[in-house]
Scaffold this motif. Sequence first.
Motif, short mmCIF file in Angstrom:
data_model
loop_
_atom_site.label_atom_id
_atom_site.label_comp_id
_atom_site.label_asym_id
_atom_site.label_seq_id
_atom_site.Cartn_x
_atom_site.Cartn_y
_atom_site.Cartn_z
N VAL A 29 -12.79 -0.28 -6.30
CA VAL A 29 -11.86 0.85 -6.27
C VAL A 29 -11.72 1.48 -7.65
O VAL A 29 -12.06 0.86 -8.67
CB VAL A 29 -10.47 0.42 -5.74
CG1 VAL A 29 -10.57 -0.06 -4.30
CG2 VAL A 29 -9.86 -0.66 -6.62
N SER A 30 -11.23 2.69 -7.67
CA SER A 30 -11.08 3.40 -8.94
C SER A 30 -10.06 2.72 -9.84
O SER A 30 -9.07 2.14 -9.36
CB SER A 30 -10.64 4.85 -8.68
OG SER A 30 -11.62 5.55 -7.95
N ASP A 31 -10.31 2.80 -11.11
CA ASP A 31 -9.39 2.25 -12.10
C ASP A 31 -8.32 3.29 -12.39
O ASP A 31 -8.54 4.24 -13.15
CB ASP A 31 -10.15 1.88 -13.38
CG ASP A 31 -9.25 1.23 -14.42
OD1 ASP A 31 -8.12 0.86 -14.06
OD2 ASP A 31 -9.68 1.11 -15.58
N VAL A 32 -7.17 3.14 -11.75
CA VAL A 32 -6.06 4.08 -11.93
C VAL A 32 -5.04 3.43 -12.86
O VAL A 32 -4.58 2.32 -12.58
CB VAL A 32 -5.41 4.42 -10.57
CG1 VAL A 32 -4.27 5.41 -10.78
CG2 VAL A 32 -6.44 4.97 -9.61
N PRO B 46 -2.65 -2.05 -10.04
CA PRO B 46 -3.50 -3.24 -9.93
C PRO B 46 -4.61 -3.02 -8.91
O PRO B 46 -4.40 -2.38 -7.87
CB PRO B 46 -2.52 -4.33 -9.45
CG PRO B 46 -1.16 -3.82 -9.83
CD PRO B 46 -1.24 -2.33 -9.72
N ALA B 47 -5.78 -3.54 -9.20
CA ALA B 47 -6.93 -3.34 -8.32
C ALA B 47 -6.68 -3.87 -6.91
O ALA B 47 -7.09 -3.26 -5.92
CB ALA B 47 -8.17 -4.00 -8.92
N LYS B 48 -5.98 -5.01 -6.80
CA LYS B 48 -5.70 -5.57 -5.48
C LYS B 48 -4.80 -4.63 -4.68
O LYS B 48 -5.01 -4.41 -3.48
CB LYS B 48 -5.06 -6.94 -5.60
CG LYS B 48 -4.81 -7.61 -4.26
CD LYS B 48 -4.24 -9.02 -4.42
CE LYS B 48 -4.01 -9.68 -3.06
NZ LYS B 48 -3.42 -11.04 -3.21
N LEU C 75 3.24 6.92 -5.10
CA LEU C 75 3.96 5.91 -5.88
C LEU C 75 3.12 5.50 -7.09
O LEU C 75 1.92 5.29 -6.98
CB LEU C 75 4.25 4.71 -4.99
CG LEU C 75 5.23 3.66 -5.51
CD1 LEU C 75 6.63 4.24 -5.66
CD2 LEU C 75 5.27 2.47 -4.54
N LYS C 76 3.78 5.36 -8.22
CA LYS C 76 3.07 5.10 -9.47
C LYS C 76 2.23 3.83 -9.42
O LYS C 76 1.14 3.77 -9.99
CB LYS C 76 4.08 5.01 -10.62
CG LYS C 76 3.46 4.89 -12.00
CD LYS C 76 4.53 4.77 -13.09
CE LYS C 76 5.39 6.02 -13.15
NZ LYS C 76 6.37 5.96 -14.27
N ARG C 77 2.70 2.81 -8.71
CA ARG C 77 1.99 1.52 -8.74
C ARG C 77 0.92 1.37 -7.66
O ARG C 77 0.31 0.31 -7.52
CB ARG C 77 2.98 0.37 -8.64
CG ARG C 77 3.88 0.36 -7.43
CD ARG C 77 4.82 -0.84 -7.44
NE ARG C 77 5.78 -0.81 -6.35
CZ ARG C 77 7.01 -0.31 -6.45
NH1 ARG C 77 7.41 0.22 -7.60
NH2 ARG C 77 7.84 -0.34 -5.43
N THR C 78 0.67 2.45 -6.90
CA THR C 78 -0.38 2.38 -5.88
C THR C 78 -1.32 3.57 -5.90
O THR C 78 -2.46 3.47 -5.45
CB THR C 78 0.24 2.30 -4.47
OG1 THR C 78 1.01 3.47 -4.22
CG2 THR C 78 1.10 1.05 -4.30
N SER C 79 -0.86 4.72 -6.39
CA SER C 79 -1.51 5.99 -6.11
C SER C 79 -2.10 6.64 -7.35
O SER C 79 -1.75 6.31 -8.48
CB SER C 79 -0.51 6.95 -5.46
OG SER C 79 0.19 6.33 -4.41
N ASP C 80 -2.94 7.63 -7.08
CA ASP C 80 -3.52 8.46 -8.14
C ASP C 80 -3.05 9.89 -7.93
O ASP C 80 -3.40 10.53 -6.94
CB ASP C 80 -5.05 8.38 -8.08
CG ASP C 80 -5.71 9.14 -9.22
OD1 ASP C 80 -4.99 9.73 -10.05
OD2 ASP C 80 -6.96 9.15 -9.28
#
Length: 480
Positions: A243-246, A250-252, A295-300
């Motif tokens: 997955v993209s590094d946002v 976290p990648a998970k 959401l900041k901790r999941t989204s781009d």
Amino acid sequence: MLVAICLLAGLALRTDAAQPNVIVIMADDLGYADVGFQGCKDISTPNIDQLAKSGARFSQGYVTGCMCGPSRAGFITGRIQSTFGYYVNPAQPLDPKQGLPAGIKTVAHHMQQQGYVTGVVGKWHMGTADHQHPDAMGYSDWFGFLGGGLMYYPLDHPSYNGRYLTKEKPWSTRDMHHTLPMLHNGTPVEWNQYLTRELTEGGIRFIEKNRDQPFFLFMSYNAPHEYLEAPAITIAKYPPDSVSDVPGVPAKSRSIYAAMVDEMDQGIGRLMETLNKLDLADNTVVWFLSDHGGLKRTSDNGPLRGAKGSAYEGGLRVPFVVRWPEKVAPGTVLDHPVTSLDIGATSLALAGGNVKQTSLHGSDITSYMTGQSADAPHDVIYWHVGRSPQDLSGVMRDGDYKMLAKRGRVELFNIKDDPSESTDLAKAQPQRAKRMLVQWNEWNGSNAPPLWKQSGRKDYQYADYEWLKGTPHYQRTKEE
């Protein structure tokens, strides 16, 4: 006489046929850059992308709030929510004061008056009291849940280990929201599959049932709102190392979030297949958007600044698409600002209603989206993002300029030149900033007092509603 009757009947049929069906598909917490047509590389969204390819996308599509409840209240009523006092999310789902006020008119009410059958599927978040249910708010058929979210599997799912079947210790407010029952027209129903798939099937049933009359359907998906849950087979498509590094994600978490967006996209594909199968696609206007930024901790939300809860572009600007075959040219990109309020106003106009005779705050953008007019639908757009009229936090768009007021501090950006809001122009253009602040304050003077006040207490709630029986939330009244 017989000939006249036949002619009148034929005219009535032609009038009905001219009324397009309307489907509004709303994602929950979807990032601005998390669909393919917005440049996403790590999440597969072919069906959403096809909506954009076969219709028009709005590069500056906005919602009325940066949090779920206020934004959805604006869309559902077709009115800026601060004008009737809806400033914050309902924190206590069983408090009858929290949610839409009794008697308020909604877009669905207006569509019913034009002869439409109206339906909502999925997340409601407008209150749980009888006067706040969808049927009291203009929806003749509803299937979903009344809280601000729902667990993505039935509460007896093995992965929950029985946690949500009893209340041995106090739950969080979010758990209270996410464990209310699934309802169909107010009656609890059993379900046994992944939530997004269940909601898609609810939407398909509504379309099939109402294929022979004009319908207005609000497909209110819960995805990809937390909690992060998805079928293992879909998660496997998105290994954490792929997955993209946002930044900050976290990648998970990104892996599961990607699977949730994928599942929603598959559901949208099934909805479109149903329209095609029933020969309804050409006479159906389909809108797609998110209720606010991701959401900041999941989204781009790139390249925008901010996220859910923020008044910067990343909180208010969302993926926004309309598809209307033979009316909206495929692949159109529309760059003037529009808002979610325009969906209700445009839908009513297409249904034959007179928007100017209503209290709707949106604009009929039919001529804009069909290419008949290149004029901007709005000269000025206002937002209130504070917790009350006295909380002087808000936003104003005037042409290319955006003013943000944050409890005394003012920022100014040129969105055309600086969509990422990296350069504050308030000191360089003080007169413009001051003028816009004065204009926003004048507008704010007409906003309503809060419908309810947030309490610092987080007491667990119970209620004696029939639809709560059999859940940990049910408690008989003293009279019983």
